[in-house]
Design a protein around this motif. Structure first.
Motif, PDB file in Angstrom:
ATOM      1  N   GLU A 135       0.817  -1.222   0.000  1.00  0.00           N
ATOM      2  CA  GLU A 135       0.000   0.000   0.000  1.00  0.00           C
ATOM      3  C   GLU A 135       0.847   1.268   0.000  1.00  0.00           C
TER       4      GLU A 135
ATOM      5  N   HIS B 143       0.730   4.044  -2.962  1.00  0.00           N
ATOM      6  CA  HIS B 143       0.455   5.452  -2.702  1.00  0.00           C
ATOM      7  C   HIS B 143       1.550   6.343  -3.288  1.00  0.00           C
TER       8      HIS B 143
ATOM      9  N   GLN C  17       1.069   9.074  -6.253  1.00  0.00           N
ATOM     10  CA  GLN C  17       1.435  10.484  -6.030  1.00  0.00           C
ATOM     11  C   GLN C  17       2.400  10.975  -7.098  1.00  0.00           C
TER      12      GLN C  17
END
Length: 190
Positions: A44, A48, A52
């Protein structure tokens, strides 16, 4: 034949390497912005971070090539004058070391495999230099401590150290990021 300017940027985690590398190329007035990404969303946190980075690049007109292994496969997509950022060498090495893991034969445990991948990488970078205008390679400074590591970690540490030296040898610029500040070890300040 004119060859690309090669800039090698290393530093610790969250030292500002990627942002600095992006600024170096987005400040140029000509050339297509190419971002070669080596990350794989294995958990995870990494998912992320990748999301981003994608969002950040989307606003700056980057053409992103997701290439976690086999860097030579990007060569057909590069054009003369391209401004290329490869982020990052350390992630690529981890991906390559464990290629074949699912089949029970990771590269790191196959005789000569890692050396072959190193040689292919250096050959690919030299080919890239003959095509593009600028090439920025980002890598991490990892495992600098003198502690005892497991066998695979030690192989990784030694391999990344050798690759850093080999790339810096032919790079025009070698920069270490520390607390968001560039420290120039080779070439003039950018």
């Amino acid at each position: 034949m004119v060859q690309a300017t090669v800039t090698f940027i290393s530093g610790g985690a969250r030292s500002g390497k990627s942002a600095y590398a992006e600024r170096l190329l987005t400040n140029q007035t000509a050339g297509r912005l190419i971002y070669i990404a080596s990350g794989v969303a294995a958990d995870e946190e990494m998912k992320h971070r990748i999301d981003q980075h994608r969002e950040d690049r989307r606003h700056a007109n980057w053409h992103t090539i997701e290439q976690p292994k086999h860097l030579h496969k990007v060569l057909p997509f590069l054009k003369p004058g391209d401004l290329v950022l490869w982020d990052c060498l350390t992630t690529w090495l981890a991906n390559e070391m464990y290629e074949g893991y699912e089949e029970g034969t990771p590269c790191v445990h196959s005789s000569g495999c890692l050396e072959q991948k190193q040689n292919q990488l250096l050959h690919t970078i030299k080919q890239m230099k003959e095509i593009v205008s600028q090439l920025v390679i980002v890598s991490n400074e990892v495992l600098d401590d003198w502690q005892q590591y497991g066998e695979e970690t030690e192989i990784y540490r030694q391999t990344i150290g050798i690759l850093h030296q080999q790339i810096v040898e032919f790079a025009n610029h070698a920069i270490e990021m520390d607390h968001g500040l560039p420290i120039v070890w080779k070439g003039e300040s950018l």
